[in-house]
Design a protein around this motif. Structure first.
Motif, PDB file in Angstrom:
ATOM      1  N   ASP A 269       3.589  -1.139   3.757  1.00 50.16           N
ATOM      2  CA  ASP A 269       3.623   0.072   2.946  1.00 50.16           C
ATOM      3  C   ASP A 269       5.000   0.247   2.318  1.00 50.16           C
TER       4      ASP A 269
ATOM      5  N   VAL B 167      -2.589   4.561  11.686  1.00 47.58           N
ATOM      6  CA  VAL B 167      -3.302   3.967  10.557  1.00 47.58           C
ATOM      7  C   VAL B 167      -4.756   3.690  10.916  1.00 47.58           C
TER       8      VAL B 167
ATOM      9  N   ARG C 117       0.773   5.630   0.963  1.00 47.33           N
ATOM     10  CA  ARG C 117       0.089   6.625   1.787  1.00 47.33           C
ATOM     11  C   ARG C 117       0.021   7.982   1.074  1.00 47.33           C
TER      12      ARG C 117
ATOM     13  N   THR D 155      -8.316   3.329  -4.778  1.00 46.94           N
ATOM     14  CA  THR D 155      -8.588   3.728  -3.391  1.00 46.94           C
ATOM     15  C   THR D 155      -9.836   3.063  -2.836  1.00 46.94           C
TER      16      THR D 155
ATOM     17  N   VAL E  32      -9.064  -0.531  -2.024  1.00 43.80           N
ATOM     18  CA  VAL E  32      -8.212  -0.637  -0.836  1.00 43.80           C
ATOM     19  C   VAL E  32      -9.054  -0.466   0.425  1.00 43.80           C
TER      20      VAL E  32
ATOM     21  N   TYR F  27      -4.387   5.058   3.454  1.00 40.99           N
ATOM     22  CA  TYR F  27      -3.899   4.406   2.246  1.00 40.99           C
ATOM     23  C   TYR F  27      -4.657   4.883   1.008  1.00 40.99           C
TER      24      TYR F  27
ATOM     25  N   VAL G 150       0.829  -1.200   0.000  1.00 40.82           N
ATOM     26  CA  VAL G 150       0.000   0.000   0.000  1.00 40.82           C
ATOM     27  C   VAL G 150       0.866   1.253   0.000  1.00 40.82           C
TER      28      VAL G 150
ATOM     29  N   ALA H 253      -2.950   0.320  -3.933  1.00 36.12           N
ATOM     30  CA  ALA H 253      -2.187  -0.864  -3.544  1.00 36.12           C
ATOM     31  C   ALA H 253      -1.926  -1.747  -4.756  1.00 36.12           C
TER      32      ALA H 253
END
Length: 438
Positions: free
Chosen positions: A285, A329, A131, A158, A161, A170, A129, A173
């Motif tokens: 990540d 997160v 950010r 998005t 995810v 996030y 993933v 991905a």
């Protein structure tokens, strides 16, 4: 006698796992392997399949170090990024090295499945993933990997995810359906049982004190490896020390730095887990100092992160550090109970590739896997076994990554400085995205 540190893995290791005596006699073998982690065990297993006699000596217990207390991710690639490998090794050799990293994943999978190793708990899938906004970049990477490296990723936007991970942190991905996560200590213990069943010998609590080249006349092997109460005479020595290796490893020890990472295990979350994580995939990540986590036992989170020279041992402090990362997160986990917290040392080279090399005639290195060891220890062990047996010269692909000096007493300070610099770069990268979307 040494014991395993208190981790999730040691608490759930197979009940039938073997204990091994210490070396208290003078023995002979074709190969002596120093280090009973996954690198040493895989090298031993691959050599036994090539009809070499093998003795493994381990300073503590089988997979006592990083091999038995890591995140449990078995994925393609190396600790060094593929782009940097291409720059140093060239495109064609980079393709071969990447293919070997995938082979390492398959070695672990096949060892487990073909030998029915117990309680390894393979779960397929890993989400990488980001950010910050990187849709175009990630899709270009997906396409390039498919076209040039014959490796398939699934792109998730998005919305997709957030169906799996309920957090605004996030953005996009890539999903790897070939990689998996598992119980690394049970895998190591199962592999050790296979080695013993095939005639290999393993000795715990048997730290190497020295290895010396024998005089030619009357020697039963080129080298003598000494422990406190015994020795092994052998033709080849394979050094598989990790972050806990000492000065007796000579030039190899002067070529890596012991770097720590931290891991915690939450309480059982029950149905509450679905408020945050709705996937069985492992997650990591792309930051320089990344978070990595996965669900174990159906409703616990095993969460790891941080890269530092400080091997923190205070469980309360470890829990607080990673709880903060977790809540960055998933804010709703601020009250989650941390049931276990631990740290461990990994061997990192300055070039971030492992030391897979012929150090001198009859002495081999299979070490320094830099936090990406589940697949790379496997392929490293196979490549070294091939070289010792004269079966292949694939070890040549690692020549650009030699035993580079680690900086001596200044190495840890330099590593810590780089760590903080990389975290700062992560902060600015995410900050640019947030500023652009206000």
């Amino acid at each position: 006698m040494s014991s395993y540190p208190a981790t999730y893995y040691s608490a759930t290791r197979v009940a039938s796992s073997s204990a091994y005596e210490s070396l208290q006699q003078n023995l002979q073998a074709d190969v002596c392997i120093v280090g009973g982690g996954l690198a040493g065990l895989t090298t031993a297993w691959e050599l036994l399949k090539r009809n070499k006699s093998v003795i493994v000596i381990e300073a503590n217990k089988v997979s006592w170090g990083a091999s038995g207390r890591n995140g449990g991710f078995c994925l393609n690639g190396w600790a060094e990024g593929l782009g940097a490998i291409e720059k140093r090794s060239g495109f064609e050799d980079a393709k071969k090295l990447f293919a070997m990293s995938v082979e390492g994943v398959e070695i672990v999978r096949e060892n487990i499945e073909q030998n029915n190793l117990p309680d390894c708990n393979i779960v397929k899938g890993k989400l990488s993933v980001v950010r910050y906004e990187a849709a175009d970049q990630m899709q270009r990477y997906r396409d390039r990997m498919a076209q040039h490296f014959n490796y398939e990723y699934e792109y998730l936007d998005t919305a997709a995810v957030r169906q799996k991970l309920n957090t605004p942190i996030y953005k996009q991905a890539l999903r790897d359906s070939t990689g998996f996560h598992f119980h690394p200590l049970n895998y190591a213990l199962g592999l050790a049982d296979l080695i013993r069943a095939k005639g290999g010998r393993i000795f715990e609590d048997s730290a190497m004190q020295s290895f010396t080249r024998n005089p030619q006349a009357g020697a039963t092997g080129r080298y003598t490896v000494k422990t406190a109460q015994g020795s092994v005479q052998c033709d080849d020595v394979v050094l598989c020390c990790g972050g806990y290796g000492g000065s007796q490893f000579g030039k190899l020890r002067r070529s890596f730095l012991p770097i720590a990472t931290y891991v915690v295990l939450t309480e059982k979350l029950g149905s509450r887990l679905q408020d945050f994580i709705r996937t069985t995939d492992a997650v990591g990540d792309d930051r320089r100092s990344s978070d990595y986590y996965r669900v174990v036992e159906g409703d616990r989170i095993l969460w790891g992160g941080r890269i530092t020279t400080k091997n923190e041992q205070d469980e309360t402090r470890l829990a607080a550090i990673l709880r903060k990362d977790m809540c960055d997160v998933f804010a709703g986990l601020k009250d989650v109970k941390i049931e276990k917290a631990w740290s461990g040392l990994m061997g990192y080279s300055r070039h971030k590739m492992p030391h897979i090399a012929k150090v001198e005639d009859g002495v081999w290195a299979c070490s320094s896997f830099g936090g990406h060891g589940m697949n790379t220890t496997a392929i490293g062990g196979r490549v070294v076994a091939e070289a010792v047996s004269g079966e292949s010269d694939r070890i040549r692909l690692f020549k650009p990554y030699g035993l580079t000096w680690n900086g001596g007493i200044f190495g840890p300070l330099a590593a810590e400085s780089v760590y903080y610099y990389l975290r700062l770069m992560d902060y600015f990268q995410e900050g640019r995205y947030k500023g652009a979307h206000r």
